[in-house]
Design a protein around this motif. Structure first.
Motif, PDB file in Angstrom:
ATOM      1  N   LYS A  58       2.254 -10.801  -3.271  1.00 11.60           N
ATOM      2  CA  LYS A  58       3.689 -11.065  -3.106  1.00 11.60           C
ATOM      3  C   LYS A  58       4.209 -11.967  -4.225  1.00 11.60           C
ATOM      4  CE  LYS A  58       6.975 -12.755   0.348  1.00 11.60           C
ATOM      5  NZ  LYS A  58       7.125 -13.337   1.700  1.00 11.60           N
ATOM      6  N   PHE A  61       4.437  -9.948  -7.288  1.00 14.91           N
ATOM      7  CA  PHE A  61       5.505  -8.947  -7.183  1.00 14.91           C
ATOM      8  C   PHE A  61       6.849  -9.526  -7.605  1.00 14.91           C
ATOM      9  CE2 PHE A  61       8.707  -6.459  -4.945  1.00 14.91           C
ATOM     10  CZ  PHE A  61       8.259  -5.151  -5.053  1.00 14.91           C
ATOM     11  N   CYS A  74       8.649  -6.908 -10.496  1.00 18.01           N
ATOM     12  CA  CYS A  74       8.678  -5.670  -9.696  1.00 18.01           C
ATOM     13  C   CYS A  74       9.945  -5.648  -8.837  1.00 18.01           C
ATOM     14  CB  CYS A  74       7.452  -5.583  -8.788  1.00 18.01           C
ATOM     15  SG  CYS A  74       5.868  -5.719  -9.631  1.00 18.01           S
ATOM     16  N   HIS A  78      12.807  -3.197  -7.134  1.00 21.17           N
ATOM     17  CA  HIS A  78      12.429  -2.982  -5.725  1.00 21.17           C
ATOM     18  C   HIS A  78      12.881  -4.189  -4.909  1.00 21.17           C
ATOM     19  CE1 HIS A  78      10.148   0.622  -6.711  1.00 21.17           C
ATOM     20  NE2 HIS A  78       9.631  -0.042  -7.735  1.00 21.17           N
ATOM     21  N   TRP A  84      13.642  -1.916  -0.512  1.00 29.41           N
ATOM     22  CA  TRP A  84      12.744  -2.081  -1.650  1.00 29.41           C
ATOM     23  C   TRP A  84      13.042  -1.047  -2.733  1.00 29.41           C
ATOM     24  CZ3 TRP A  84       9.825  -6.522  -1.510  1.00 29.41           C
ATOM     25  CH2 TRP A  84       9.740  -7.133  -0.252  1.00 29.41           C
ATOM     26  N   LEU A 106       9.814   1.257  -1.164  1.00 27.66           N
ATOM     27  CA  LEU A 106       8.378   0.985  -1.059  1.00 27.66           C
ATOM     28  C   LEU A 106       7.888   0.884   0.384  1.00 27.66           C
ATOM     29  CD1 LEU A 106       7.890  -1.729  -3.852  1.00 27.66           C
ATOM     30  CD2 LEU A 106       7.613   0.750  -4.011  1.00 27.66           C
ATOM     31  N   VAL A 128       0.443   0.733  -9.564  1.00 24.06           N
ATOM     32  CA  VAL A 128       1.031  -0.571  -9.884  1.00 24.06           C
ATOM     33  C   VAL A 128       1.088  -0.801 -11.398  1.00 24.06           C
ATOM     34  CG1 VAL A 128       0.615  -3.058  -9.734  1.00 24.06           C
ATOM     35  CG2 VAL A 128       0.454  -1.641  -7.669  1.00 24.06           C
ATOM     36  N   GLU A 180       2.170  -4.553  -1.081  1.00 26.33           N
ATOM     37  CA  GLU A 180       3.065  -3.422  -0.801  1.00 26.33           C
ATOM     38  C   GLU A 180       2.683  -2.707   0.498  1.00 26.33           C
ATOM     39  OE1 GLU A 180       4.521  -2.338  -5.346  1.00 26.33           O
ATOM     40  OE2 GLU A 180       2.854  -1.218  -4.481  1.00 26.33           O
ATOM     41  N   LEU A 183       4.473  -3.727   3.631  1.00 28.50           N
ATOM     42  CA  LEU A 183       5.910  -3.429   3.760  1.00 28.50           C
ATOM     43  C   LEU A 183       6.071  -2.181   4.634  1.00 28.50           C
ATOM     44  CD1 LEU A 183       6.874  -3.955   0.004  1.00 28.50           C
ATOM     45  CD2 LEU A 183       6.898  -5.630   1.871  1.00 28.50           C
TER      46      LEU A 183
END
Lengths: 335, 105
Positions: A58, A61, A74, A78, A84, A106, A128, A180, A183
């Motif tokens: 996280k 991200f 990211c 997103h 996202w 996502l 990724v 991810e 999520l």
């Protein structure tokens, strides 16, 4: 010679190939039984190490240091409050030029077995790396990224706490992928109804579900399968003129098979209300305009998916389908 | 008389060994009902779509590539193994649908 004789002997038996053995049109879809939608994507139960990896993912991200000039993370594309995704038809690249394909949401990636609109990777960990290294996106060399992150004491400690080999490119990718995977869509009117609460969906939403699964009406389940509302497949919806020079041929660029010209991955539909605009090119602003598109039967007919046919539905039925799709929105969406 | 009878039996056995086989493979729940198969050159594989949506059959394998197109439930497509080697057979629409066919002489 023997084989030729044998071929002649079995010719009649083989000749039935291609003959339609069953009449389908009147069959109700097995997906009309709401219980098949019960098995849904849920948040993974994480042990302490896995939770620490997801937390590290996280941080990564949301960290713009993952881009070459520290300007893009990211989360730039997103965004949590947009399913996202980014709310753009197609995003701007780092040079201010439009990228040809929309930013996918996502949520519920656990239900996906292929990633990117053209399915060019079948591993989330591999995926990724693509936007991080893409020259038009984060434009970051993975070796340089490792050097950069190793110079950050908090990252050094966080990585060494969960990975024996500390900061590596693969571990960066793995941590972000693990984040991810957390999520996932929450409870919705639809999931409550599937669980047995008859009042959770109103009559319009229930009609929408019927249309969604009816092969003679919406027939959405031809591609949007339980549990993730995707078949992890590729379909040409007539969005692309495949005859045109320089057309985006989508999956065909990865697998040169005729049916894949102009075909793109089927997105999941949970929380779809949040991820407008729609389609791989972001050409539909609203769910209503998506339905209008399906009613029209597509922009281009060349190479269109055999599962894709113009919808024979009334305006009232169209609204019911949209109402059903909105019943897939999580109550905690965007939080 | 005995020799003639023996000859007929031997020829019959040879013929039985030479007859190309046909293999039925279903496409159900976005999977092939057979994941791996060993056949001989000349054998025929017939794929039947048992799902309520279209499937496709193709292979881009080096020793034999083909695209049998897309077809709905209840329809079939067939292909004959042409050369020894390994065929990876897939559905273009649903990329998780894959199977391996080993083709022997």
């Amino acid at each position: 010679m023997c084989i030729n004789n044998a071929s002649a002997i079995i010719f009649l038996a083989v000749y039935v190939s291609g003959i339609n053995l069953e009449v389908l049109a009147s069959e109700p879809s097995e997906f009309a039984d709401r219980s098949v939608w019960r098995s849904s994507v849920t948040a993974p139960e994480l042990n302490p190490r896995e939770a620490a990896i997801a937390e590290l993912g996280k941080q990564l991200f949301f960290d713009p240091r993952l881009s070459i000039d520290n300007t893009m993370s990211c989360a730039t594309c997103h965004q949590p409050d947009k399913g996202w995704s980014d709310g753009e038809a197609t995003p701007l690249d780092r040079y201010g030029k439009r990228i040809e394909r929309a930013t996918p949401g996502l949520l519920n990636l656990q239900a996906h077995t292929v990633f990117m609109w053209d399915g060019r990777v079948d591993s989330l960990v591999d995926q990724v790396a693509l936007p991080i290294t893409s020259p038009r996106e984060m434009n970051m060399d993975l070796d340089k990224l490792v050097v950069r992150l190793r110079s950050v004491p908090s990252y050094q400690s966080a990585f060494s706490g969960v990975y024996p080999d500390g900061v590596t490119a693969r571990n960066v990718q793995h941590a972000i992928a693990e984040f991810e995977k957390t999520l996932v869509s929450g409870d919705s009117d639809f999931s409550d109804w599937v669980a047995g609460n008859e009042q959770a969906m109103n009559d319009q939403q229930k009609l929408g579900f019927e249309l969604f699964t009816d092969p003679q009406k919406g027939n959405c389940v031809a591609c949007h399968h339980p549990p993730g509302f995707t078949d992890n497949g590729f379909h040409n919806l007539g969005l692309v003129n495949v005859q045109q020079d320089n057309a985006d041929l989508g999956r065909y660029n990865i697998r040169p098979v005729a049916v894949l010209k102009g075909a793109f991955r089927t997105p999941g539909l949970k929380d779809i209300e949040l991820t407008a605009p729609y389609f791989h090119d972001g050409s539909a602003d609203t769910l209503e305009s998506v339905m209008d598109y399906y009613i029209e039967g597509g922009r281009h007919q060349s190479g269109v998916s055999p599962d894709f046919k113009p919808l024979d539905i009334t305006q009232q039925e169209k609204q019911a389908l949209v109402a059903f799709l909105k019943a897939l929105t999580s109550r905690d969406a965007g939080r | 008389m005995k020799i003639r009878l023996m000859l007929v039996i031997v020829m019959g056995l040879m013929g039985a060994n030479c007859i190309a086989q046909e293999y039925e493979i279903g496409q159900k729940n976005k999977e092939f009902t057979v994941k791996e198969l060993t056949v001989r050159v000349g054998d025929k594989m017939t794929f039947t779509n048992q799902d309520p949506f279209f499937h496709n059959i193709y292979s881009l394998s080096e020793n034999q590539s083909f695209d049998l197109g897309s077809y709905p439930k209840g329809n079939q497509r067939s292909v004959v193994a042409e050369k020894p080697g390994t065929l990876k057979v897939e559905c273009a629409i649903h990329p998780n649908m894959q199977m391996i066919i080993h083709v022997e002489e």
